[in-house]
Design an enzyme around this catalytic site. Structure first.
Site, PDB file in Angstrom:
ATOM      1  N   GLU A   1     -11.312   4.038  41.896  1.00  0.00           N
ATOM      2  CA  GLU A   1     -10.382   4.919  41.202  1.00  0.00           C
ATOM      3  C   GLU A   1      -8.992   4.316  41.387  1.00  0.00           C
ATOM      4  O   GLU A   1      -8.283   4.643  42.322  1.00  0.00           O
ATOM      5  CB  GLU A   1     -10.466   6.340  41.790  1.00  0.00           C
ATOM      6  CG  GLU A   1      -9.607   7.364  41.058  1.00  0.00           C
ATOM      7  CD  GLU A   1      -8.235   7.595  41.708  1.00  0.00           C
ATOM      8  OE1 GLU A   1      -7.418   8.299  41.094  1.00  0.00           O
ATOM      9  OE2 GLU A   1      -7.985   7.067  42.811  1.00  0.00           O
TER      10      GLU A   1
ATOM     11  N   ASP B   1     -11.210   6.582  46.405  1.00  0.00           N
ATOM     12  CA  ASP B   1      -9.908   7.101  46.003  1.00  0.00           C
ATOM     13  C   ASP B   1      -8.813   6.074  46.298  1.00  0.00           C
ATOM     14  O   ASP B   1      -8.704   5.569  47.417  1.00  0.00           O
ATOM     15  CB  ASP B   1      -9.627   8.402  46.762  1.00  0.00           C
ATOM     16  CG  ASP B   1      -8.411   9.128  46.238  1.00  0.00           C
ATOM     17  OD1 ASP B   1      -8.443   9.574  45.083  1.00  0.00           O
ATOM     18  OD2 ASP B   1      -7.427   9.250  47.002  1.00  0.00           O
TER      19      ASP B   1
END
Length: 677
Positions: A425, A396
């Site tokens: 990401e 993330d």
């Protein structure tokens, strides 16, 4: 002046090379990897080249001779293809060399054609004989005898000229000399690395869902799911053809400043009057119940997670787990290591902000105060989940952490576990996205979600194919954070269009749960956040009812994944080629696979509202065909069959079927042009 022979010839523009060799290029097991270089020399003597391709741990072993071939249209560009057969850190170099046999052959042929006789060719004949003497001295068996006989024939002045040179120019001996050349003035390039991952680093179909939403609805009230109840969803995911199940964070969730439903619509973030039973955001990690190395108690235990991983494997899939390096205010790290966070002048710890949004439930991590301690802790956490069966981490927001940290972490893991994959990401600036890929991330989220027009899809697809030696895309059609306006207003046909584009353009693609139910309502106009976002509340869905009533896209997704599995061409990125079509609402592209001689041709209507017609102008040489040739195509979505050539009429109604996905049947054996980075 340096007169070393190994610097004698020119070698430039070697590929694939990442950042002048500072980082490893990338490939996967079984992939046909093109290696190219510009090789040249002074004058008119022939030059040639080969690749020295070395497997992991075999630096001292003799490498097979991999000769390079000319790569038109550039006269000095050369190419060879290699296929790695195992994971790990491979290396390669280029050897350029003077090719006296080719120089001699060309000289003799042109002089004979010009009418010169044996007296004028006396020196040429002796030079050829001496070269063949060198070949005979190194050859074994039949080829020693044939080379020696050819040398003797060149010296036999009792025979006519054509008889003397015929044995040296015979096709069989020439093939042997091609594979066993006489090399002079050998010049070597630097060595370059290629890290070879398992196949899933390039090809896969991902499905994201929240285990906590998979609980039963009791009396109209949603109940918190567990890893066990979430396991009951796995057969349906496998049936749709997905092979990676991606889970958002499954750790304990903070209670301090916890977010409630639809919090993103408030400029200040959280309304602060949420009920006691609100589940909060899974990305607000950590509470008194544990941190990044723990399972949320309402989901189950570590043993339950291991059982979930095993059930996923039993269905032919694997688990990807979110690695989100941030903490809730009540995470144990905040109490035990306050130096891992940023303290403001008033003594409070800084929470995450993306104005006007405020994430008071999340503290970003500061990597500068205690890098040694923090690095060790993150590596420990990663290995906890590796030990539990995780081999893929979806990371993330990696662009908000230091690059040197990621480089260290990824390669520290790969030292012992080369099969572990990391997905970045990072919806951020291009320079950062590309550098994350260069330093080691296996895959990357991309700008695909925001590329909707033909021109921008062609430009972006070509960019990714060109950079495929280090950056591998994962085309997600939606995420819990991103509901693009095309899906909000495009209706069910747009869901099909985006699924076709993602699954056919990229070898890896992904779907966030709810896409197959056409979920499309945003929290407010102009927002890409979902109404009733699953990030902040439970969201159970009636999967069976939707499919039974025909209100599900699941059968279509299943078919797309079946086609992807059946066609090795769709599991490639390097071979993506776009073709002309005279309607800007139609996109046309092909993909090929050298090993299987597979080719797929796709035409997509980018409009979800209107039928569009057009005529393709295919680049047939890109498919290994001549411009005039015709070939058969079979639509893998409808079963329709056509006879196609360079120019073809297309008509696509988005309400019936917005795309053709054609399997190509060639009229003869073809050779695809090499994919070049």
């Amino acid at each position: 002046m340096n007169g070393r022979a190994d610097l004698r010839l020119g070698i430039t523009d070697v590929a694939p090379v990442v950042s002048c060799g500072s980082f490893s290029a990338r490939a996967v097991v079984g992939e046909h990897l093109p290696i190219t270089a510009t090789v040249f020399r002074e004058g008119h003597d022939a030059v040639a080249a080969n690749v020295v391709w070395t497997a992991p741990g075999e630096d001292g072993s003799p490498a097979p001779f991999v000769r390079m071939a000319k790569l038109p249209p550039e006269p000095d560009r050369w190419i060879a293809g290699v296929v790695p057969d195992r994971e790990g850190r491979w290396s390669f170099g280029i050897e350029a060399w003077s090719d006296p046999l080719a120089t001699w052959k060309h000289a003799v042929e042109v002089k004979v054609e010009a009418g010169q006789g044996p007296d004028e060719l006396a020196n040429d004949l002796e030079e050829g004989a001496r070269l063949l003497d060198r070949v005979a001295a190194e050859a074994d068996g039949e080829w020693r005898n044939r080379a020696a006989a050819a040398a003797a024939a060149l010296r036999d002045s009792s025979q006519e000229l054509t008889v003397r040179i015929a044995p040296a120019l015979a096709a069989g001996l020439q093939r042997y000399l091609h594979d066993h050349p006489v090399r002079e003035l050998v010049t070597r390039s630097p060595r370059y690395e290629v890290f070879v991952d398992r196949r899933e680093a390039l090809y896969g179909s991902w499905y994201e869902f929240f285990p906590r939403s998979e609980g039963p609805v009791v009396g109209g009230v949603s109940t918190h799911g567990t890893l066990t109840t979430a396991g009951d969803r796995l057969p349906a995911i496998a049936d749709m053809g997905f092979d990676v199940v991606y889970l958002p964070p499954i750790h304990p969730i903070g209670t301090v400043n916890r977010k409630g439903p639809n919090s993103p619509q408030f400029p200040g973030g959280n309304p602060h009057d949420i009920g006691p039973d609100e589940v909060g955001s899974p990305w607000a990690i950590g509470s008194a119940e544990g941190g990044h190395d723990a399972v949320h108690p309402q989901l189950g235990t570590m043993d339950d997670f291991r059982a979930f991983v095993q059930r996923t494997r039993d269905l032919g899939m694997e688990v990807a787990l979110d690695l989100a390096l941030q903490a809730a205010p009540d995470h144990p790290w905040v109490r035990e290591h306050p130096e891992w966070f940023t303290t403001k002048p008033d003594g409070t710890i800084a929470y995450a902000e993306n104005p006007p949004k405020k994430y008071q439930d999340i503290y970003p991590i500061n990597f500068d105060n205690d890098p040694e301690g923090l690095y060790a802790e993150v590596l420990r956490v990663v290995r906890v989940w590796m030990d539990a069966g995780v081999r893929i981490f979806r990371v993330d927001n990696p662009h908000t952490k230091p690059l040197n940290f990621w480089h260290w972490l990824i390669w520290e893991v790969k030292k012992t576990d080369p099969d572990v994959l990391f997905l970045a990401e990072a919806f951020t600036r291009p320079a950062m996205m590309h550098q994350l890929a260069r330093i080691g991330f296996t895959q990357s989220y991309t700008y695909f979600t925001w590329r909707t027009g033909r021109g921008e899809l062609e430009e972006y697809g070509s960019e990714l194919a060109t950079n495929s030696h280090y950056m591998r895309p994962n085309f997600f059609v939606n995420t819990p954070d991103i509901l693009h306006e095309s899906l909000q207003f495009g209706g069910p046909p747009m869901f099909k269009i985006r699924a076709v584009l993602a699954s056919m353009l990229s070898p890896t693609w992904g779907v966030y749960s709810g896409f197959e139910l056409f979920e499309h309502v945003a929290v407010k106009p102009g927002s890409e956040e979902y109404l009733d976002s699953e990030k902040y509340q439970l969201r159970p869905r009636d999967w069976a009812g939707a499919e039974a009533s025909g209100r599900s896209l699941a059968p279509y997704l299943r078919r797309l994944n079946e086609v992807r599995r059946a066609h090795p061409a769709l599991q490639q990125l390097r071979t993506l080629r776009f073709h002309q079509v005279d309607n800007p609402n139609l996109l046309c592209f092909t993909k090929t696979d050298t090993g299987s001689q597979d080719a797929v041709l796709v035409v997509v209507n980018l409009s979800s509202r209107d039928t569009h017609i057009g005529t393709t102008a295919l680049d047939l040489p890109a498919l290994g065909l001549d411009w005039h040739e015709r070939f058969a195509v079979t639509d893998e979505l409808t079963g329709a069959r056509y006879d196609w050539g360079q120019f073809n009429y297309v008509e696509l109604d988005p309400y019936r079927e917005p795309a053709h996905v054609f399997a190509v049947t060639f009229p003869r054996t073809v050779q695809f042009p090499p994919p070049v980075d």
